[in-house]
Design an enzyme around this catalytic site. Structure first.
Site, PDB file in Angstrom:
ATOM      1  N   VAL A  80       0.868  -1.185   0.000  1.00 53.72           N
ATOM      2  CA  VAL A  80       0.000   0.000   0.000  1.00 53.72           C
ATOM      3  C   VAL A  80       0.903   1.233   0.000  1.00 53.72           C
ATOM      4  CG1 VAL A  80      -1.683   1.296   1.389  1.00 53.72           C
ATOM      5  CG2 VAL A  80      -1.909  -1.191   1.142  1.00 53.72           C
ATOM      6  N   GLU A 115       5.628 -15.246   2.542  1.00 51.33           N
ATOM      7  CA  GLU A 115       6.880 -14.964   3.247  1.00 51.33           C
ATOM      8  C   GLU A 115       6.852 -13.513   3.725  1.00 51.33           C
ATOM      9  OE1 GLU A 115       7.081 -16.428   0.168  1.00 51.33           O
ATOM     10  OE2 GLU A 115       7.722 -18.432   0.824  1.00 51.33           O
ATOM     11  N   ASN A 144       9.446  -6.828   9.642  1.00 44.54           N
ATOM     12  CA  ASN A 144       8.296  -6.091   9.106  1.00 44.54           C
ATOM     13  C   ASN A 144       7.093  -6.208  10.053  1.00 44.54           C
ATOM     14  OD1 ASN A 144       6.301  -4.908   7.565  1.00 44.54           O
ATOM     15  ND2 ASN A 144       6.881  -5.951   5.676  1.00 44.54           N
ATOM     16  N   TYR A 192      -1.010  -9.965   9.225  1.00 46.73           N
ATOM     17  CA  TYR A 192      -1.204 -11.389   8.941  1.00 46.73           C
ATOM     18  C   TYR A 192      -1.719 -12.148  10.175  1.00 46.73           C
ATOM     19  CZ  TYR A 192       1.387 -10.173   4.733  1.00 46.73           C
ATOM     20  OH  TYR A 192       1.786  -9.574   3.568  1.00 46.73           O
TER      21      TYR A 192
HETATM   22  C1  LIG Z   1       2.095  -3.845   5.580  1.00 45.10           C
HETATM   23  C2  LIG Z   1       1.178  -2.924   4.767  1.00 45.10           C
HETATM   24  C3  LIG Z   1       0.744  -3.632   3.496  1.00 45.10           C
HETATM   25  C4  LIG Z   1      -0.064  -2.570   5.625  1.00 45.10           C
HETATM   26  O1  LIG Z   1      -0.914  -1.736   4.818  1.00 45.10           O
HETATM   27  P1  LIG Z   1      -2.046  -0.804   5.471  1.00 45.10           P
HETATM   28  O2  LIG Z   1      -3.018  -0.463   4.397  1.00 45.10           O
HETATM   29  O3  LIG Z   1      -1.421   0.302   6.207  1.00 45.10           O
HETATM   30  O4  LIG Z   1      -2.720  -1.807   6.522  1.00 45.10           O
HETATM   31  P2  LIG Z   1      -4.196  -1.676   7.104  1.00 45.10           P
HETATM   32  O5  LIG Z   1      -4.524  -0.239   7.348  1.00 45.10           O
HETATM   33  O6  LIG Z   1      -5.121  -2.469   6.238  1.00 45.10           O
HETATM   34  O7  LIG Z   1      -4.029  -2.379   8.514  1.00 45.10           O
HETATM   35  C5  LIG Z   1      -4.485  -3.674   8.740  1.00 45.10           C
HETATM   36  C6  LIG Z   1      -3.775  -4.219   9.971  1.00 45.10           C
HETATM   37  O8  LIG Z   1      -2.385  -4.337   9.711  1.00 45.10           O
HETATM   38  C7  LIG Z   1      -1.637  -4.062  10.900  1.00 45.10           C
HETATM   39  N1  LIG Z   1      -0.837  -2.850  10.682  1.00 45.10           N
HETATM   40  C8  LIG Z   1      -0.851  -2.074   9.568  1.00 45.10           C
HETATM   41  N2  LIG Z   1       0.050  -1.071   9.720  1.00 45.10           N
HETATM   42  C9  LIG Z   1       0.625  -1.239  10.924  1.00 45.10           C
HETATM   43  C10 LIG Z   1       1.651  -0.545  11.631  1.00 45.10           C
HETATM   44  N3  LIG Z   1       2.271   0.525  11.133  1.00 45.10           N
HETATM   45  N4  LIG Z   1       2.015  -1.022  12.844  1.00 45.10           N
HETATM   46  C11 LIG Z   1       1.424  -2.119  13.363  1.00 45.10           C
HETATM   47  N5  LIG Z   1       0.450  -2.815  12.741  1.00 45.10           N
HETATM   48  C12 LIG Z   1       0.058  -2.373  11.541  1.00 45.10           C
HETATM   49  C13 LIG Z   1      -2.682  -3.860  11.978  1.00 45.10           C
HETATM   50  O9  LIG Z   1      -2.992  -5.121  12.541  1.00 45.10           O
HETATM   51  C14 LIG Z   1      -3.854  -3.365  11.199  1.00 45.10           C
HETATM   52  O10 LIG Z   1      -5.070  -3.582  11.822  1.00 45.10           O
HETATM   53  P3  LIG Z   1      -5.552  -2.609  13.030  1.00 45.10           P
HETATM   54  O11 LIG Z   1      -5.326  -1.212  12.544  1.00 45.10           O
HETATM   55  O12 LIG Z   1      -6.984  -2.969  13.209  1.00 45.10           O
HETATM   56  O13 LIG Z   1      -4.677  -2.953  14.176  1.00 45.10           O
HETATM   57  C15 LIG Z   1       1.903  -1.592   4.418  1.00 45.10           C
HETATM   58  O14 LIG Z   1       2.522  -1.065   5.576  1.00 45.10           O
HETATM   59  C16 LIG Z   1       2.933  -1.706   3.300  1.00 45.10           C
HETATM   60  O15 LIG Z   1       2.593  -1.649   2.125  1.00 45.10           O
HETATM   61  N6  LIG Z   1       4.232  -1.873   3.673  1.00 45.10           N
HETATM   62  C17 LIG Z   1       5.298  -1.958   2.664  1.00 45.10           C
HETATM   63  C18 LIG Z   1       5.194  -3.222   1.824  1.00 45.10           C
HETATM   64  C19 LIG Z   1       5.186  -4.455   2.692  1.00 45.10           C
HETATM   65  O16 LIG Z   1       5.928  -4.574   3.651  1.00 45.10           O
HETATM   66  N7  LIG Z   1       4.328  -5.421   2.301  1.00 45.10           N
HETATM   67  C20 LIG Z   1       4.201  -6.695   2.987  1.00 45.10           C
HETATM   68  C21 LIG Z   1       5.225  -7.639   2.432  1.00 45.10           C
HETATM   69  S1  LIG Z   1       5.112  -9.258   3.207  1.00 45.10           S
END
Ligand SMILES: CC(C)(COP(=O)(O)OP(=O)(O)OC[C@H]1O[C@@H](n2cnc3c(N)ncnc32)[C@H](O)[C@@H]1OP(=O)(O)O)[C@@H](O)C(=O)NCCC(=O)NCCS
Length: 156
Positions: free
Chosen positions: A79, A111, A116, A123
């Site tokens: 995202v 994975e 992270n 997950y």
């Molecule tokens: C990981 C990632 C995909 C999360 O995207 P996002 O749209 O911000 O996530 P969401 O808003 O849907 O959050 C869903 C849940 O994820 C977790 N989460 C998301 N961001 C978080 C943060 N900064 N710290 C802790 N938990 C987090 C929480 O459990 C959250 O649920 P909650 O808010 O009810 O606690 C995003 O940070 C990203 O794109 N990171 C870089 C790419 C990456 O690492 N991808 C995963 C590779 S395995």
């Protein structure tokens, strides 16, 4: 469609013309990003791919998965930084899980880097459990980093 934090996200299938916007997010998010060619190859070979948008706004994120012979594998989920924390990744992951169910996959694997935290929390929230470790799986700035292998049983 799913609503969370006042944001109404729309998840739809990724099309070839989405690839430039997807690659721009990929390059802003990862130190070792996939190339445009990799995304185009994924679409060409029939991997499942989605993008998430807020109404008619620009693409805010994407997910890709391979689903075959009873097993689904989440290959990429990302995202854009400005759109994080608003449920976009959760919507994408729900689309992947729903597709894995439709295609009768028994398990969804992925994975993730141990470092992270945001992804690992996402997950865990969706019922993934750690199944093992893949040594030296990812490139990182000072060499290689292990991956954690996570899986979720589908259809339960
Ligand atoms: C990981 C990632 C995909 C999360 O995207 P996002 O749209 O911000 O996530 P969401 O808003 O849907 O959050 C869903 C849940 O994820 C977790 N989460 C998301 N961001 C978080 C943060 N900064 N710290 C802790 N938990 C987090 C929480 O459990 C959250 O649920 P909650 O808010 O009810 O606690 C995003 O940070 C990203 O794109 N990171 C870089 C790419 C990456 O690492 N991808 C995963 C590779 S395995």
């Amino acid at each position: 469609m799913s609503a969370r934090a006042d944001v109404l996200w729309r998840v739809r299938r990724m099309r070839p013309r989405d690839v430039p916007a997807v690659v721009a997010i990929e390059h802003s998010a990862y130190d070792f990003p996939w190339s445009e060619r990799i995304f185009r190859d994924c679409l060409r070979v029939g991997y499942r791919a989605w993008v998430v948008q807020h109404a008619r706004a620009a693409i805010a994120g994407y997910a890709l998965a391979s689903i075959a012979v009873g097993e689904a594998h989440l290959l990429n989920l990302c995202v854009a930084e400005h759109a994080r924390g608003q449920g976009a990744a959760a919507c994408l992951l729900e689309a992947v899980i729903a597709q894995a169910e439709r295609e009768s996959a028994a398990e969804l694997l992925l994975e993730v880097r141990p470092s992270n935290r945001a992804a690992r929390r996402l997950y865990v929230r969706y019922g993934f459990e750690t199944r093992g470790r893949r040594p030296n799986y990812y490139p990182c700035r000072d060499g290689r980093e292990d991956a954690l292998l996570l899986s979720k049983v589908i259809g339960h």
